[in-house]
Design a protein around this motif. Sequence first.
Motif, mmCIF file in Angstrom:
data_model
loop_
_atom_site.group_PDB
_atom_site.id
_atom_site.type_symbol
_atom_site.label_atom_id
_atom_site.label_comp_id
_atom_site.label_asym_id
_atom_site.label_seq_id
_atom_site.Cartn_x
_atom_site.Cartn_y
_atom_site.Cartn_z
ATOM 1 N N SER A 8 0.929 -1.044 0.161
ATOM 2 C CA SER A 8 0.109 -0.036 -0.108
ATOM 3 C C SER A 8 0.709 1.055 -0.021
ATOM 4 O O SER A 8 1.954 1.362 0.597
ATOM 5 N N LEU A 9 0.537 2.030 -0.769
ATOM 6 C CA LEU A 9 1.270 3.322 -0.948
ATOM 7 C C LEU A 9 0.479 4.684 -0.676
ATOM 8 O O LEU A 9 -0.743 4.461 -1.242
ATOM 9 N N SER A 10 0.891 5.877 -0.078
ATOM 10 C CA SER A 10 0.352 6.730 0.095
ATOM 11 C C SER A 10 0.938 8.099 -0.718
ATOM 12 O O SER A 10 2.171 8.077 -0.956
ATOM 13 N N ILE A 11 0.147 9.224 -0.892
ATOM 14 C CA ILE A 11 0.819 10.256 -1.808
ATOM 15 C C ILE A 11 0.388 11.408 -1.028
ATOM 16 O O ILE A 11 -0.789 11.573 -0.387
ATOM 17 N N PRO A 12 1.388 12.599 -1.117
ATOM 18 C CA PRO A 12 0.681 13.757 -0.206
ATOM 19 C C PRO A 12 -0.269 14.451 -1.104
ATOM 20 O O PRO A 12 0.083 14.918 -2.466
ATOM 21 N N VAL A 13 -1.400 14.653 -0.402
ATOM 22 C CA VAL A 13 -2.406 15.858 -1.076
ATOM 23 C C VAL A 13 -2.581 16.673 0.101
ATOM 24 O O VAL A 13 -3.073 16.617 1.020
ATOM 25 N N SER A 14 -2.420 18.068 -0.443
ATOM 26 C CA SER A 14 -2.653 19.164 0.409
ATOM 27 C C SER A 14 -2.155 18.908 1.995
ATOM 28 O O SER A 14 -2.924 19.098 2.875
ATOM 29 N N GLY A 15 -0.882 18.552 1.888
ATOM 30 C CA GLY A 15 -0.333 18.213 3.288
ATOM 31 C C GLY A 15 -0.696 17.130 4.052
ATOM 32 O O GLY A 15 -0.177 16.807 5.253
ATOM 33 N N GLU A 16 -1.583 16.081 3.374
ATOM 34 C CA GLU A 16 -1.917 14.809 4.313
ATOM 35 C C GLU A 16 -1.417 13.741 3.408
ATOM 36 O O GLU A 16 -1.357 13.787 2.050
ATOM 37 N N GLY A 55 9.194 6.330 -6.486
ATOM 38 C CA GLY A 55 8.177 7.228 -5.898
ATOM 39 C C GLY A 55 8.541 8.047 -4.583
ATOM 40 O O GLY A 55 8.017 9.185 -4.517
ATOM 41 N N GLU A 56 9.535 7.615 -3.844
ATOM 42 C CA GLU A 56 9.853 8.068 -2.630
ATOM 43 C C GLU A 56 10.376 9.602 -3.094
ATOM 44 O O GLU A 56 10.401 10.510 -2.210
ATOM 45 N N PHE A 57 11.139 9.654 -4.237
ATOM 46 C CA PHE A 57 11.497 11.083 -4.704
ATOM 47 C C PHE A 57 10.671 12.216 -4.790
ATOM 48 O O PHE A 57 10.642 13.178 -4.875
ATOM 49 N N GLN A 58 9.270 11.636 -5.049
ATOM 50 C CA GLN A 58 8.161 12.402 -5.341
ATOM 51 C C GLN A 58 7.197 12.502 -3.961
ATOM 52 O O GLN A 58 5.933 12.789 -4.366
ATOM 53 N N GLY A 59 7.679 11.915 -2.847
ATOM 54 C CA GLY A 59 6.879 12.015 -1.655
ATOM 55 C C GLY A 59 5.754 10.893 -1.516
ATOM 56 O O GLY A 59 4.992 10.618 -0.557
ATOM 57 N N VAL A 60 5.992 9.936 -2.272
ATOM 58 C CA VAL A 60 5.178 8.642 -2.282
ATOM 59 C C VAL A 60 5.709 7.956 -1.009
ATOM 60 O O VAL A 60 7.091 7.633 -0.830
ATOM 61 N N PRO A 275 -7.738 9.266 -5.648
ATOM 62 C CA PRO A 275 -7.304 8.607 -4.285
ATOM 63 C C PRO A 275 -7.970 9.586 -3.130
ATOM 64 O O PRO A 275 -7.907 10.693 -3.228
ATOM 65 N N GLY A 276 -8.542 8.862 -2.367
ATOM 66 C CA GLY A 276 -9.273 9.656 -1.255
ATOM 67 C C GLY A 276 -10.593 9.851 -1.403
ATOM 68 O O GLY A 276 -11.429 9.917 -0.544
ATOM 69 N N ASP A 277 -11.194 9.380 -2.651
ATOM 70 C CA ASP A 277 -12.672 9.404 -3.209
ATOM 71 C C ASP A 277 -13.123 8.155 -3.542
ATOM 72 O O ASP A 277 -14.134 7.807 -4.174
ATOM 73 N N TRP A 278 -12.346 7.013 -3.349
ATOM 74 C CA TRP A 278 -12.887 5.610 -3.349
ATOM 75 C C TRP A 278 -14.023 5.510 -2.747
ATOM 76 O O TRP A 278 -14.127 5.704 -1.538
ATOM 77 N N ALA A 279 -15.102 4.838 -3.269
ATOM 78 C CA ALA A 279 -16.253 4.162 -2.761
ATOM 79 C C ALA A 279 -16.103 3.311 -1.815
ATOM 80 O O ALA A 279 -14.974 2.670 -1.656
ATOM 81 N N GLN A 280 -16.914 3.267 -0.796
ATOM 82 C CA GLN A 280 -16.901 2.266 0.162
ATOM 83 C C GLN A 280 -16.712 0.667 -0.011
ATOM 84 O O GLN A 280 -15.800 0.166 0.749
ATOM 85 N N GLY A 281 -17.567 0.340 -0.743
ATOM 86 C CA GLY A 281 -17.563 -0.964 -0.932
ATOM 87 C C GLY A 281 -16.874 -1.405 -2.237
ATOM 88 O O GLY A 281 -15.484 -1.115 -2.112
ATOM 89 N N CYS A 282 -17.326 -1.895 -3.148
ATOM 90 C CA CYS A 282 -16.569 -2.097 -4.342
ATOM 91 C C CYS A 282 -16.390 -0.897 -4.862
ATOM 92 O O CYS A 282 -17.333 -0.046 -5.199
ATOM 93 N N ARG A 283 -15.191 -0.741 -5.367
ATOM 94 C CA ARG A 283 -14.810 0.623 -5.911
ATOM 95 C C ARG A 283 -15.244 1.146 -7.442
ATOM 96 O O ARG A 283 -15.315 2.256 -7.602
#
Length: 319
Positions: A8-16, A55-60, A275-283
Motif C-alpha cells: 500500500s502506498l500513499s501520496i501527499p495531497v494538500s499536506g496529508e 516514488g519516494e523522490f516524489q513524496g510517495v 485517491p481519497g474518493d474511493w467508494a466504500q464497498g466495491c470501488r
Amino acid sequence: MLEIRNLSLSIPVSGEHVLAVSDVSLSLQAGKVLALVGESGCGKSLTAQSLLRLGEFQGVAKETGDILLGGQSLFDISAEALRKIRGGVISMIFQEPMTALNPVFTIGSQILEVIHLHTDLGKVESHQRALALLADVGLQDGETLMKQYPDSLSGGMRQRILIAMAMAGEPEFIIADEPTTALDVSVQKRIIALLRGLQREKGMGMLLVTHDFGLVAEMADEVAVMYAGEIVEQASVTDIFDNPSHPYTQALMRCRPEFVQDGQLAVIPGNVPSPGDWAQGCRFAPRCSLATDECAAKSVALNAWQDGEHQARCIKVGV
Ligand SMILES: Nc1ncnc2c1ncn2[C@@H]1O[C@H](COP(=O)(O)OP(=O)(O)O)[C@@H](O)[C@H]1O
Ligand SMILES: [Mg+2]
C-alpha cells in the motif's frame, strides 16, 4: 523472482497522505511478461515505480507491504545496494523518451555513464559496448549518433536509446511504463517488436504497463487489471481474453478500438475516482452496470478459482 507483496502506498495531497495504491500483490518471473492494465489514474505507474523505490523522490510513502527481489526486501538494503539494483538488476523504460534523456549531454556520454555505473570496462571497451548496445536496438551509425544531442533525434530513436541504456547493465527485470504511448503508431510497432525480441532473447522478466489490449495480446503471459489503486482481476492472457470476469475488465475489453460501432468508440461512463474518493464497498460499483446495493455495502476480497490461477474482486463472479 521479483515480488510485490500486499503493498500500500500513499501520496501527499494538500499536506496529508492519502492512500493511492492498496494491498497490491504481483510477481514477475524470469522470461515472463506481466501486463498491468487499467485507465489513467488507477495507480499503475505508482506500482511500477515502487519496484525501484522511485516514488519516494516524489513524496510517495510505503504504508504496508514489501518488495522482494529473490527473497530479499528492497526496503531492507543499503542505499549503495539499491543503486546497483537500479539498472543492474531491474531497469525502467519510461513513457516519455524526451524527458528521460538529458538535453545538455550527448547520447554517447549518457550511454557511457550507464555502462560505467554497471561494468568495470575500460575506456575503449566501454565505447565498443555502447556501439554494440546501439546496434542491438537497431541503431546503426553509432559513432555519429554518440556525438549527437537528444533534441536532434526523433521520438522513436530516443526511445531506442533509452532501451539501449536500460539494457546496459544486463538487467534481469525490465519495467516498461507505457513505453510507446508518446510515439507514432508506425514507430510503436517497431519499438514493441524490439522490446519483445530483447525480452525473449535475454529471458528477462517484464512488467508492461499499458492500456493497449493489442499490446497485451501480443506480449503478455499474465495480466493484472488495476482499478482505483487495487488489483481487480488477474489471470493468464488467454483467460483474460476468453473469460474476462470482473465487470471492469469486461468494460475495458468493450472499449477496444476494434469494437468501434457506428464510428463510436465505447467508453465506460463516469471517471476513475481520485485517491481519497474511493467508494466504500466495491470501488467500481458507482460505474458498474451490474452493481446492486450489496456491492456498495462492503469492500470485496479477491476470489480465486482455477487453483488460484484466475482471481477477481467481484461478489458476482468466481464463487
Ligand atoms: N507523486 C505524486 N504526488 C501526488 N499524487 C500522485 C503522485 N503520483 C501519482 N499521484 C496520483 O496518484 C494517482 C495514481 O497515479 P498513477 O500511478 O500515475 O496512475 P496511472 O499510471 O494508472 O495513470 C493519480 O490520481 C495521480 O494523480
Ligand atoms: Mg501511468
